[in-house]
Design an enzyme around this catalytic site. Structure first.
Site, mmCIF file in Angstrom:
data_model
loop_
_atom_site.group_PDB
_atom_site.id
_atom_site.type_symbol
_atom_site.label_atom_id
_atom_site.label_comp_id
_atom_site.label_asym_id
_atom_site.label_seq_id
_atom_site.Cartn_x
_atom_site.Cartn_y
_atom_site.Cartn_z
ATOM 1 N N ASP A 167 0.971 -1.238 10.817
ATOM 2 C CA ASP A 167 -0.404 -0.734 10.730
ATOM 3 C C ASP A 167 -0.831 -0.189 12.113
ATOM 4 O OD1 ASP A 167 -2.858 -0.118 9.763
ATOM 5 O OD2 ASP A 167 -3.612 -2.191 9.717
ATOM 6 N N HIS A 212 -4.254 1.991 8.661
ATOM 7 C CA HIS A 212 -5.020 1.970 7.416
ATOM 8 C C HIS A 212 -6.400 2.600 7.581
ATOM 9 C CE1 HIS A 212 -6.840 -1.805 9.097
ATOM 10 N NE2 HIS A 212 -7.876 -1.435 8.342
ATOM 11 N N SER A 249 -11.475 -2.544 12.366
ATOM 12 C CA SER A 249 -10.071 -2.123 12.247
ATOM 13 C C SER A 249 -9.742 -1.026 13.249
ATOM 14 C CB SER A 249 -9.801 -1.593 10.836
ATOM 15 O OG SER A 249 -9.801 -2.661 9.931
#
Lengths: 248, 434
Positions: A93, A40, A198
């Site tokens: 992801d 992402h 992330s």
């Protein structure tokens, strides 16, 4: 990183600071030409960012000291199963970035090990999460200039699921927890990854060797009590990782 | 007659013949014919006032100023000197005739003088009596018009004096690989005045050996320094060398000339005594010098002597390469040439060089032994630890082998690889506070 500490130099040499345009994320060095990150970070609503927007920085713990020496991507490989059209599905992801030039490893730049095929994600085992994401400064979230780390235990899947169901009852929108994810954190909250982390690593150690068990993926708020951080379970992607690296 | 005119015949007569000659006449004829000819003079008529000793009128014949005859009278006169009807011959190739008359003639008879023919007559030199120097030709004399030629019987040849003959010897070239030669008449006495030449010439690349028989006798003058070959000798001449004269009573035995051609010249003068010589000659291949040795190499085949057309080869020991004039060569051979020289000098053997070991990414190479990069040098690869580690056997070493490859203990040519060390930071997170 909420509730964490400054990472001393050379302690997490596989941590990558990654920027996509004005956004910040993390990455993990797994080979001299390969960076692993979260899908992402590189794709949004089915659209993959241009590789030219991706810059990576390695070998330091101070953003200011690293920002003048970016590394560039030769190619970007988002997992084909990643699909986040509705913002509630973060399955698969995971992504790989191939560097234009190989890294030469040194004390500040080293790869982390990939998990063994039979790696065990034992509940309660303490892992290490790091990143250059937001930190909690007396109730305020601020952008940090330093690499932070925090140690978090692996959480039992049912317990994690229960916590998210509870949040759903409180009308929180919570993404689906799949078998390709695992949770880590403490029920009292306070220690967690946050925005900007992330793609950063969640590592476990075995025989004094760090291996990357997870990739910072998503969570409900940051450091929230009763809500755990969710990580991409890397061991589920060994075949894809190896195949992608070999084919490219 | 002018000197350039060659007259072979003619006639002459007294003034006014056949009319009586006048008083006080004086006329002279100088007759000359080519060398090798005589003049034959034939009188068809002679009628000159006769007197005692041809005192008044006369025809005088001279040769080189010497009076030969003085004629007068006629064939019927009682006094005077008439030549008769037989021709007369000049002793040489010239005659002078002088006719003269006094101032008076007897009135009762008018003398008409003379008329004569002359012609050149070839001299037969071969029939001429021997002079004090012996015959004109020692063997055969051939008369020719105006001259003569000498010739010789079979087995003899005319010498440069064109008159004497000498025994033919040493004629031709001896080009067979072996043969026999001896002096004329051997072992009997050699003829005098010999000048015999014997040429032995065999193919290039072969050498002539002369093996004289034991009976060897060439007249010499003995001195403290050995025999001197003053009058008789056998001269041995080799190309590009000073001739050597042999004489005496001791056989030279075997002479290896190391040459493909030899000239022998046997000389005797016109006195003394030599029984001569005899030899067998044989040929062998030209010898080349010993090629020597090559450091760190072998010359094959190894022989005690090398001859024309022999090939030799040089091979270097393992780990060494053939070098010729700073150039590496794959193989080497040289051949013994017809001139007794090797067509190429020997090469050298230099130790081989494997070149720098291939560099190792994220690592390096350490020389363990031997001169750098040379045969049997030993190296070991290492990685930049602790960030990289060598794949596989950490103690593998590479040796510079004879095939110029760096090979590991298990004969592999490929260099090792440095693999990154993962998950082991050099610094630990130490969190002592609880």
């Amino acid at each position: 990183i909420f509730g964490g500490k400054d990472a001393p130099q050379n302690t997490i040499p596989w941590q990558v600071l990654l920027t996509v345009g004005s956004g910040r994320g993390g990455g993990i060095i797994i080979a001299d030409k390969w960076i692993m990150t979260a899908a992402h970070v590189l794709a949004h609503k089915g659209q993959q960012v241009s590789k030219d927007l991706v810059k990576m920085y390695v070998g330091g713990t101070e953003v200011g000291a690293m920002i003048n020496s970016p590394l560039y991507a030769e190619s970007v490989h988002v997992h084909p199963g990643y699909d986040s059209v509705d913002d509630l599905s973060y399955n698969n992801d995971i992504a790989l970035i191939k560097l234009g030039n190989p890294l030469t490893f040194r004390a500040a730049v080293m790869p982390v090990c990939l998990p063994a095929k039979d790696s065990s994600y034992t509940t309660g085992k303490i892992g290490l999460v790091s990143g250059f994401g937001l930190v909690n400064d007396n109730g305020s979230r601020i952008l940090t200039n330093r690499m932070k780390y925090v140690q978090l235990p692996l959480v039992d899947r049912k317990k994690c699921n229960d916590s998210f169901n509870l949040l759903k009852e409180r009308k929180h929108k919570v993404p689906h927890l799949t078998n390709n994810m695992f949770c880590a954190g403490t029920p009292e909250g306070g220690k967690d990854a946050c925005q900007g982390d992330s793609g950063s690593p969640f590592t476990l150690t075995e025989n004094k060797q760090f291996w990357v068990a997870g990739i910072v993926s998503w969570g409900v708020d940051c450091g929230l009590a009763g809500a755990y951080g969710v990580y991409t379970k890397v061991v589920e992607y060994l075949d894809w990782i190896n195949r992608t690296m070999q084919e490219n | 007659l002018s000197d350039s005119d060659t007259v072979m015949h003619g006639e002459l007569h007294s003034p006014q013949y056949p009319e009586p000659y006048p008083p006080n006449a004086l006329e002279q004829w100088d007759l000359t014919v080519p060398e090798g000819f005589q003049i034959r003079l034939t009188f068809t008529h002679l009628d000159i006032e006769a007197s005692d000793g041809c005192y008044y009128d006369s025809l005088t014949v001279l040769h080189n100023g010497k009076l030969l005859w003085k004629f007068c009278g006629n064939e019927n006169s009682g006094d005077g000197n008439h030549p008769g009807h037989q021709p007369i011959l000049s002793p040489g190739n010239s005659l002078t005739l002088i006719f003269q008359s006094d101032d008076s003639n007897p009135e009762r008879h008018q003398n008409v003088g003379f008329f004569a023919h002359f012609q050149a007559i070839d001299v037969d030199e071969c029939s001429a009596p021997e002079t004090g120097n012996g015959p004109l030709c020692s063997q055969i004399c051939l008369n020719t018009l105006g001259s003569y030629l000498c010739a010789c019987h079979h087995g003899y040849e005319l010498r440069s004096d064109k008159s004497t003959c000498v025994l033919t010897c040493g004629d031709g070239i001896f080009d067979e690989p072996e043969g026999h030669l001896s002096s004329p008449g051997y072992p009997n006495l050699s003829p005098y005045s010999l000048s015999c030449q014997y040429v032995i010439s065999v193919k290039n690349g072969f050498t002539v050996s002369l093996n004289f028989s034991d009976i060897f006798h060439i007249e010499s003058v003995d001195s403290e320094n050995g025999p001197h070959c003053l009058h008789h000798w056998l001269q041995v001449t080799l190309p590009n060398k000073e001739p050597v004269k042999l004489c005496g009573k001791k056989s030279p035995g075997l002479i290896d000339t190391n040459s493909s051609s030899v000239t022998l010249e046997y000389h005797t003068d016109n006195e003394g005594m030599s029984k001569g010589w005899s030899l067998d000659y044989s040929t062998g291949r030209m010898k080349c010098p010993m090629p020597g040795s090559v450091t760190r190499g072998r010359v094959t085949p190894s022989m005690t002597e090398y001859f024309y057309r022999d090939h030799i080869y040089v091979r270097c020991d393992q780990g060494y390469k053939l070098m010729m004039n700073t150039q590496e060569i794959k193989t080497f051979s040289t051949v013994c040439q017809s001139n007794g020289q090797w067509h190429l000098p020997l090469p050298e053997c230099h130790i081989i060089d494997c070149g720098d070991p291939e560099p190792l990414l994220n690592g390096g190479v350490t020389f363990l032994s031997g001169s750098q990069n040379q045969y049997l040098s030993l190296v070991q690869y290492h990685c930049n630890e602790p960030f990289y580690s060598l794949e596989g056997d950490q103690n593998v070493t590479f040796t510079c082998e004879a095939d110029r490859q760096w090979r590991s203990n298990d004969l592999a040519v490929t260099k090792p690889t440095c693999l990154p060390v993962c998950g082991q930071p050099t610094q630990e997170i130490r969190d002592f506070l609880r």
